[in-house]
Write a protein that holds these residues in place. Structure first.
Motif, PDB file in Angstrom:
ATOM      1  N   ALA A 218       4.824   1.215  -0.649  1.00 17.61           N
ATOM      2  CA  ALA A 218       5.412   1.437  -2.080  1.00 17.61           C
ATOM      3  C   ALA A 218       5.767   2.571  -2.291  1.00 17.61           C
ATOM      4  O   ALA A 218       5.193   3.840  -2.053  1.00 17.61           O
ATOM      5  CB  ALA A 218       4.262   1.081  -2.852  1.00 17.61           C
TER       6      ALA A 218
ATOM      7  N   LYS B  11      -5.139  -7.429   0.112  1.00 22.52           N
ATOM      8  CA  LYS B  11      -5.710  -6.023   0.228  1.00 22.52           C
ATOM      9  C   LYS B  11      -6.754  -6.006   0.962  1.00 22.52           C
ATOM     10  O   LYS B  11      -7.521  -7.149   1.047  1.00 22.52           O
ATOM     11  CB  LYS B  11      -5.613  -5.503  -1.180  1.00 22.52           C
TER      12      LYS B  11
ATOM     13  N   GLY C 193       0.665  -1.340  -0.170  1.00 24.40           N
ATOM     14  CA  GLY C 193      -0.044  -0.078   0.100  1.00 24.40           C
ATOM     15  C   GLY C 193       0.938   1.288  -0.021  1.00 24.40           C
ATOM     16  O   GLY C 193       2.135   1.177   0.158  1.00 24.40           O
ATOM     17  N   ALA C 194       0.142   2.358  -0.302  1.00 24.17           N
ATOM     18  CA  ALA C 194       0.781   3.664  -0.243  1.00 24.17           C
ATOM     19  C   ALA C 194       1.256   3.775   1.397  1.00 24.17           C
ATOM     20  O   ALA C 194       1.996   4.374   1.710  1.00 24.17           O
ATOM     21  CB  ALA C 194       0.095   4.759  -0.769  1.00 24.17           C
TER      22      ALA C 194
ATOM     23  N   ASP D 239       6.321   3.597  -5.417  1.00 26.43           N
ATOM     24  CA  ASP D 239       5.404   3.884  -6.722  1.00 26.43           C
ATOM     25  C   ASP D 239       4.220   3.582  -6.416  1.00 26.43           C
ATOM     26  O   ASP D 239       3.731   2.583  -6.822  1.00 26.43           O
ATOM     27  CB  ASP D 239       6.200   3.311  -7.790  1.00 26.43           C
ATOM     28  N   SER D 240       3.286   4.618  -6.037  1.00 26.77           N
ATOM     29  CA  SER D 240       1.987   4.181  -5.954  1.00 26.77           C
ATOM     30  C   SER D 240       1.057   5.094  -6.799  1.00 26.77           C
ATOM     31  O   SER D 240      -0.141   5.369  -6.614  1.00 26.77           O
ATOM     32  CB  SER D 240       1.431   4.398  -4.452  1.00 26.77           C
TER      33      SER D 240
ATOM     34  N   ARG E 256     -10.992  -1.301  -8.676  1.00 22.11           N
ATOM     35  CA  ARG E 256      -9.704  -1.044  -8.816  1.00 22.11           C
ATOM     36  C   ARG E 256      -8.857  -2.220  -8.512  1.00 22.11           C
ATOM     37  O   ARG E 256      -7.953  -2.554  -8.920  1.00 22.11           O
ATOM     38  CB  ARG E 256      -9.129   0.177  -7.813  1.00 22.11           C
TER      39      ARG E 256
ATOM     40  N   GLY F  74       9.578   0.199  -7.489  1.00 25.31           N
ATOM     41  CA  GLY F  74       9.221  -0.487  -8.767  1.00 25.31           C
ATOM     42  C   GLY F  74       7.956  -1.281  -8.599  1.00 25.31           C
ATOM     43  O   GLY F  74       7.023  -1.103  -7.941  1.00 25.31           O
ATOM     44  N   LEU F  75       8.166  -2.625  -9.325  1.00 23.97           N
ATOM     45  CA  LEU F  75       6.737  -3.385  -9.430  1.00 23.97           C
ATOM     46  C   LEU F  75       6.677  -4.359  -8.150  1.00 23.97           C
ATOM     47  O   LEU F  75       7.525  -4.840  -7.798  1.00 23.97           O
ATOM     48  CB  LEU F  75       6.802  -4.181 -10.695  1.00 23.97           C
ATOM     49  N   LEU F  76       5.077  -4.306  -7.981  1.00 25.71           N
ATOM     50  CA  LEU F  76       5.003  -5.131  -6.637  1.00 25.71           C
ATOM     51  C   LEU F  76       5.330  -6.541  -6.887  1.00 25.71           C
ATOM     52  O   LEU F  76       5.494  -7.278  -6.071  1.00 25.71           O
ATOM     53  CB  LEU F  76       3.507  -4.910  -6.292  1.00 25.71           C
TER      54      LEU F  76
ATOM     55  N   LYS G 290       0.862   8.242  -6.460  1.00 29.43           N
ATOM     56  CA  LYS G 290       0.269   9.385  -5.747  1.00 29.43           C
ATOM     57  C   LYS G 290       1.312  10.327  -5.104  1.00 29.43           C
ATOM     58  O   LYS G 290       2.378   9.731  -4.859  1.00 29.43           O
ATOM     59  CB  LYS G 290      -0.435   9.211  -4.466  1.00 29.43           C
TER      60      LYS G 290
ATOM     61  N   ASN H 252      -1.590  -8.090 -11.897  1.00 24.95           N
ATOM     62  CA  ASN H 252      -0.437  -8.726 -11.150  1.00 24.95           C
ATOM     63  C   ASN H 252      -0.733 -10.393 -11.557  1.00 24.95           C
ATOM     64  O   ASN H 252       0.541 -10.935 -11.795  1.00 24.95           O
ATOM     65  CB  ASN H 252      -0.827  -8.628  -9.785  1.00 24.95           C
TER      66      ASN H 252
HETATM   67  O1  PNS Z   1      -2.591   2.199  -0.913  1.00 30.92           O
HETATM   68  P1  PNS Z   1      -3.070   1.725  -2.432  1.00 30.92           P
HETATM   69  O2  PNS Z   1      -3.167   2.760  -3.201  1.00 30.92           O
HETATM   70  O3  PNS Z   1      -4.156   0.697  -2.375  1.00 30.92           O
HETATM   71  O4  PNS Z   1      -2.007   0.954  -2.979  1.00 30.92           O
HETATM   72  C1  PNS Z   1      -1.628   0.857  -4.213  1.00 30.92           C
HETATM   73  C2  PNS Z   1      -0.200  -0.009  -4.541  1.00 30.92           C
HETATM   74  C3  PNS Z   1       0.684   0.429  -3.873  1.00 30.92           C
HETATM   75  C4  PNS Z   1      -0.566  -1.358  -4.044  1.00 30.92           C
HETATM   76  C5  PNS Z   1      -0.199   0.010  -6.250  1.00 30.92           C
HETATM   77  O5  PNS Z   1      -0.044   1.198  -6.676  1.00 30.92           O
HETATM   78  C6  PNS Z   1       1.105  -0.982  -6.413  1.00 30.92           C
HETATM   79  O6  PNS Z   1       1.222  -2.100  -6.480  1.00 30.92           O
HETATM   80  N1  PNS Z   1       2.469   0.182  -6.727  1.00 30.92           N
HETATM   81  C7  PNS Z   1       3.616  -0.753  -7.204  1.00 30.92           C
HETATM   82  C8  PNS Z   1       3.821  -0.409  -8.629  1.00 30.92           C
HETATM   83  C9  PNS Z   1       2.970  -1.540  -9.338  1.00 30.92           C
HETATM   84  O7  PNS Z   1       3.349  -2.774  -9.187  1.00 30.92           O
HETATM   85  N2  PNS Z   1       1.958  -1.072 -10.344  1.00 30.92           N
HETATM   86  C10 PNS Z   1       1.257  -2.051 -11.102  1.00 30.92           C
HETATM   87  C11 PNS Z   1       0.158  -2.372 -10.231  1.00 30.92           C
HETATM   88  S1  PNS Z   1      -0.890  -3.540 -11.359  1.00 30.92           S
END
Ligand code: PNS
Length: 166
Positions: free
Chosen positions: A39, A90, A11-12, A41-42, A100, A74-76, A44, A108
């Motif tokens: 993260a 989540k 999460g952010a 990279d969120s 969302r 980077g990527l989750l 925001k 993912n």
């Molecule tokens: O707090 P949030 O807004 O629900 O979190 C969103 C988060 C951080 C889980 C999402 O933005 C994320 O996975 N960011 C990392 C970058 C990434 O992997 N982006 C592609 C998501 S499909």
């Protein structure tokens, strides 16, 4: 890979709320090991720096033995792969969240098929809480202490004092 079943709660966390904590506590009961991952990279702009978000999350989950806190860039899915996670966890508060979260879960899953997304329906007593509204209420001088863990309430108080002094 170890036998421990690891889940990631990403999460952010800007900032972590009692709603996040509800999901993290329930994940801690289902999985052997939970990593709360803030993260970089969120998508925001954030009120708290990545380090502050990570440290506030750490203070908020200090009572949970099988929960660790980290941050990632980077990527989750790349982070989840490195951590050997079996699940991304989540919370779901509303239909908006569902749309969302479903989209992110499907994206993912395309990139990391062996890691499932698990969505917890948020407990009713925290369902209305969002970090965005916490920040808004705080910015307008309101008391947010009932929505966030104690260390976050203190950090917001300090932030208010330092911005008043500046
Ligand atoms: O707090 P949030 O807004 O629900 O979190 C969103 C988060 C951080 C889980 C999402 O933005 C994320 O996975 N960011 C990392 C970058 C990434 O992997 N982006 C592609 C998501 S499909």
């Amino acid at each position: 890979m170890s036998d421990l079943r690891t889940a990631i709660c990403p999460g952010a966390f800007d900032p972590i709320t009692r709603g996040h904590l509800d999901v993290i506590e329930r994940a801690a009961g289902l999985f052997d090991r939970v990593i709360v991952a803030a993260a970089a990279d969120s998508g925001k702009q954030t009120l708290f720096s990545l380090e502050e978000r990570r440290e506030l999350a750490r203070a908020a989950v200090a009572h949970l033995e099988n929960v660790e806190v980290d941050s990632f860039e980077g990527l989750l899915v790349e982070y989840a792969r490195r951590a050997g996670a079996v699940a991304i966890v989540k919370g779901l508060r509303s239909v908006d969240d569902f749309q969302r979260e479903q989209q992110m879960a499907m994206m993912n899953r395309q990139m990391l098929p062996d890691t499932d997304t698990v969505l917890f329906v948020t407990s009713p007593h925290v369902q209305y809480i969002s970090s965005t509204l916490v920040r808004e209420i705080w910015a307008l001088g309101g008391d947010v202490s009932r929505f966030v863990p104690q260390p976050v309430a203190e950090a917001l108080q300090e932030k208010r004092q330092s911005s008043q002094q500046a």
